[in-house]
Design an enzyme around this catalytic site. Structure first.
Site, PDB file in Angstrom:
ATOM      1  N   SER A  10       0.847  -1.191   0.000  1.00 50.52           N
ATOM      2  CA  SER A  10       0.000   0.000   0.000  1.00 50.52           C
ATOM      3  C   SER A  10       0.879   1.237   0.000  1.00 50.52           C
ATOM      4  O   SER A  10       1.654   1.468   0.936  1.00 50.52           O
ATOM      5  CB  SER A  10      -0.882   0.006   1.254  1.00 50.52           C
ATOM      6  OG  SER A  10      -1.490   1.278   1.377  1.00 50.52           O
ATOM      7  N   HIS A  34      -1.426  -1.438  -4.223  1.00 45.24           N
ATOM      8  CA  HIS A  34      -2.686  -1.069  -3.560  1.00 45.24           C
ATOM      9  C   HIS A  34      -2.701   0.442  -3.340  1.00 45.24           C
ATOM     10  O   HIS A  34      -1.808   0.993  -2.702  1.00 45.24           O
ATOM     11  CB  HIS A  34      -2.768  -1.812  -2.225  1.00 45.24           C
ATOM     12  CG  HIS A  34      -4.039  -1.579  -1.477  1.00 45.24           C
ATOM     13  ND1 HIS A  34      -5.186  -2.320  -1.697  1.00 45.24           N
ATOM     14  CD2 HIS A  34      -4.354  -0.683  -0.508  1.00 45.24           C
ATOM     15  CE1 HIS A  34      -6.141  -1.896  -0.900  1.00 45.24           C
ATOM     16  NE2 HIS A  34      -5.677  -0.901  -0.166  1.00 45.24           N
ATOM     17  N   ASP A  36      -4.891   3.716  -2.025  1.00 45.25           N
ATOM     18  CA  ASP A  36      -6.001   4.099  -1.147  1.00 45.25           C
ATOM     19  C   ASP A  36      -6.528   5.479  -1.505  1.00 45.25           C
ATOM     20  O   ASP A  36      -5.814   6.476  -1.397  1.00 45.25           O
ATOM     21  CB  ASP A  36      -5.522   4.102   0.309  1.00 45.25           C
ATOM     22  CG  ASP A  36      -5.262   2.695   0.826  1.00 45.25           C
ATOM     23  OD1 ASP A  36      -6.176   1.852   0.719  1.00 45.25           O
ATOM     24  OD2 ASP A  36      -4.151   2.442   1.327  1.00 45.25           O
ATOM     25  N   MET A  38      -9.457   8.268  -0.575  1.00 48.41           N
ATOM     26  CA  MET A  38     -10.356   8.615   0.539  1.00 48.41           C
ATOM     27  C   MET A  38     -11.058   9.933   0.214  1.00 48.41           C
ATOM     28  O   MET A  38     -10.560  10.722  -0.583  1.00 48.41           O
ATOM     29  CB  MET A  38      -9.553   8.782   1.827  1.00 48.41           C
ATOM     30  CG  MET A  38      -8.683   7.587   2.165  1.00 48.41           C
ATOM     31  SD  MET A  38      -7.868   7.784   3.755  1.00 48.41           S
ATOM     32  CE  MET A  38      -6.717   6.398   3.702  1.00 48.41           C
ATOM     33  N   HIS A  67      -8.527   1.116  -3.907  1.00 52.26           N
ATOM     34  CA  HIS A  67      -9.446   0.927  -2.778  1.00 52.26           C
ATOM     35  C   HIS A  67     -10.163   2.249  -2.527  1.00 52.26           C
ATOM     36  O   HIS A  67      -9.563   3.192  -2.018  1.00 52.26           O
ATOM     37  CB  HIS A  67      -8.605   0.491  -1.567  1.00 52.26           C
ATOM     38  CG  HIS A  67      -9.371   0.342  -0.299  1.00 52.26           C
ATOM     39  ND1 HIS A  67      -8.748   0.136   0.913  1.00 52.26           N
ATOM     40  CD2 HIS A  67     -10.707   0.368  -0.038  1.00 52.26           C
ATOM     41  CE1 HIS A  67      -9.665   0.044   1.869  1.00 52.26           C
ATOM     42  NE2 HIS A  67     -10.860   0.197   1.318  1.00 52.26           N
ATOM     43  N   MET A  69     -12.334   4.420  -0.562  1.00 46.41           N
ATOM     44  CA  MET A  69     -12.974   4.685   0.740  1.00 46.41           C
ATOM     45  C   MET A  69     -13.781   5.963   0.595  1.00 46.41           C
ATOM     46  O   MET A  69     -13.469   6.996   1.192  1.00 46.41           O
ATOM     47  CB  MET A  69     -11.891   4.793   1.823  1.00 46.41           C
ATOM     48  CG  MET A  69     -11.336   3.438   2.225  1.00 46.41           C
ATOM     49  SD  MET A  69      -9.810   3.568   3.161  1.00 46.41           S
ATOM     50  CE  MET A  69      -8.640   3.502   1.816  1.00 46.41           C
ATOM     51  N   MET A 138     -11.358  -5.824   5.678  1.00 41.57           N
ATOM     52  CA  MET A 138     -10.511  -4.850   6.389  1.00 41.57           C
ATOM     53  C   MET A 138     -10.138  -5.431   7.749  1.00 41.57           C
ATOM     54  O   MET A 138     -11.012  -5.876   8.499  1.00 41.57           O
ATOM     55  CB  MET A 138     -11.248  -3.531   6.624  1.00 41.57           C
ATOM     56  CG  MET A 138     -11.524  -2.670   5.418  1.00 41.57           C
ATOM     57  SD  MET A 138     -10.095  -2.163   4.451  1.00 41.57           S
ATOM     58  CE  MET A 138      -9.087  -1.302   5.651  1.00 41.57           C
ATOM     59  N   ASP A 176      -6.720  -6.410   4.293  1.00 37.14           N
ATOM     60  CA  ASP A 176      -6.107  -5.073   4.246  1.00 37.14           C
ATOM     61  C   ASP A 176      -6.070  -4.460   5.639  1.00 37.14           C
ATOM     62  O   ASP A 176      -7.122  -4.172   6.208  1.00 37.14           O
ATOM     63  CB  ASP A 176      -6.924  -4.188   3.288  1.00 37.14           C
ATOM     64  CG  ASP A 176      -6.362  -2.774   3.142  1.00 37.14           C
ATOM     65  OD1 ASP A 176      -5.247  -2.523   3.640  1.00 37.14           O
ATOM     66  OD2 ASP A 176      -7.052  -1.945   2.516  1.00 37.14           O
TER      67      ASP A 176
HETATM   68  C1  DX5 Z   1      -6.322   1.807   5.541  1.00 33.24           C
HETATM   69  C2  DX5 Z   1      -5.918   1.394   4.161  1.00 33.24           C
HETATM   70  C3  DX5 Z   1      -4.854   0.371   4.104  1.00 33.24           C
HETATM   71  C4  DX5 Z   1      -3.550   0.815   4.698  1.00 33.24           C
HETATM   72  C5  DX5 Z   1      -2.724  -0.389   5.027  1.00 33.24           C
HETATM   73  O1  DX5 Z   1      -7.321   2.732   5.409  1.00 33.24           O
HETATM   74  O2  DX5 Z   1      -7.037   0.853   3.476  1.00 33.24           O
HETATM   75  O3  DX5 Z   1      -4.660  -0.049   2.764  1.00 33.24           O
HETATM   76  O4  DX5 Z   1      -2.814   1.609   3.825  1.00 33.24           O
HETATM   77  O5  DX5 Z   1      -1.600   0.072   5.685  1.00 33.24           O
HETATM   78  P1  DX5 Z   1      -0.970  -0.710   6.921  1.00 33.24           P
HETATM   79  O6  DX5 Z   1      -0.363  -1.949   6.337  1.00 33.24           O
HETATM   80  O7  DX5 Z   1       0.024   0.250   7.430  1.00 33.24           O
HETATM   81  O8  DX5 Z   1      -2.083  -1.018   7.884  1.00 33.24           O
HETATM   82 ZN    ZN Z   2      -6.595  -0.042   1.522  1.00 33.47          ZN
END
Ligand code: DX5
Ligand code: ZN
Length: 221
Positions: A10, A34, A36, A38, A67, A69, A138, A176
């Protein structure tokens, strides 16, 4: 059925001032990237957006696992496709009936997946698993990297594994949040195929070795 394990680092845990270098240092060892996204609303944070995805696309041939969010992921599918996404996952909490967003993703030739937050029961996704290329469990509250892994979510991974296998579905099961060498074997044994890891890879003294450690722990599980 035990599929080949895939590691998806990530980028949220990378040094954003040196994104290209951070990626180049481990790209050969990565299965998926990956990313993220948001919206500051579905989760109380902001992260990577479409211009970043577009900017990093020429730097790797590995699949981009985006991903979302966000509450309105459906409005961005086309832009994500153009920016270079290969797979988009949306939260079942934002899409209690994801049929329309899944159909649209498929029209755009994106792989599609549903994500479940830690408090969400697995029943929320079971009726829709056949729409999914991947289901993401998650193992931390979404929104922030660097949080501790929540082991109780492994029950959901086991339920999903049984559900998928008993129906002969090709669906991947991804986990994740908080994944590191100490818990990745348990996640594998519960039935996960794809392992997202941010902090344990990018904040390690040697990220290539950190990925190798994850692979060893998975192989020994
Ligand atoms: C959290 C994200 C994850 C995060 C994982 O909101 O969806 O993908 O980046 O990072 P670590 O491995 O540090 O938990
Ligand atoms: Zn994620």
């Amino acid at each position: 059925m035990r599929k080949i394990a895939r590691i998806a680092p990530s980028l949220l845990a990378a040094d954003f001032a040196r994104l290209g270098e951070e990626m180049a240092a481990i790209d050969a060892h990565v299965d998926w990237w990956h990313l993220d996204v948001m919206d500051g609303h579905f989760v109380p944070n902001l992260a990577i957006g479409i211009p970043i995805i577009e900017a990093i696309r020429p730097h790797t041939n590995k699949p981009f696992d985006v991903h979302m969010m966000t509450t309105n992921a459906h409005a961005y599918l086309e832009a994500l496709r153009s920016a270079g996404a290969d797979q988009v996952t949306v939260h079942v909490e934002a899409y209690p009936d994801p049929t329309a967003v899944a159909d649209r993703a498929r029209e755009l030739e994106l792989r599609f997946g549903l994500v479940l937050n830690p408090p969400t029961d697995v029943e929320a996704v079971l009726p829709y698993v056949e729409l999914c290329d991947v289901v993401v469990v998650m193992s931390v509250a979404p929104g922030f990297g660097g949080q501790a892994f929540i082991p109780s979510v492994l029950d959901k991974v086991e339920r999903l594994r049984k559900w998928v296998d008993s129906r002969g579905l090709p669906t991947d099961i991804e986990i994740d949040g908080g994944i590191d060498g100490s818990n990745v074997g348990r996640a594998r044994n519960a039935g996960a195929d794809v392992f997202v890891a941010g902090t344990s890879v990018f904040r390690a003294p040697n990220p290539v070795e950190a990925i190798a450690e994850l692979r060893r722990a998975i192989a020994e599980a």
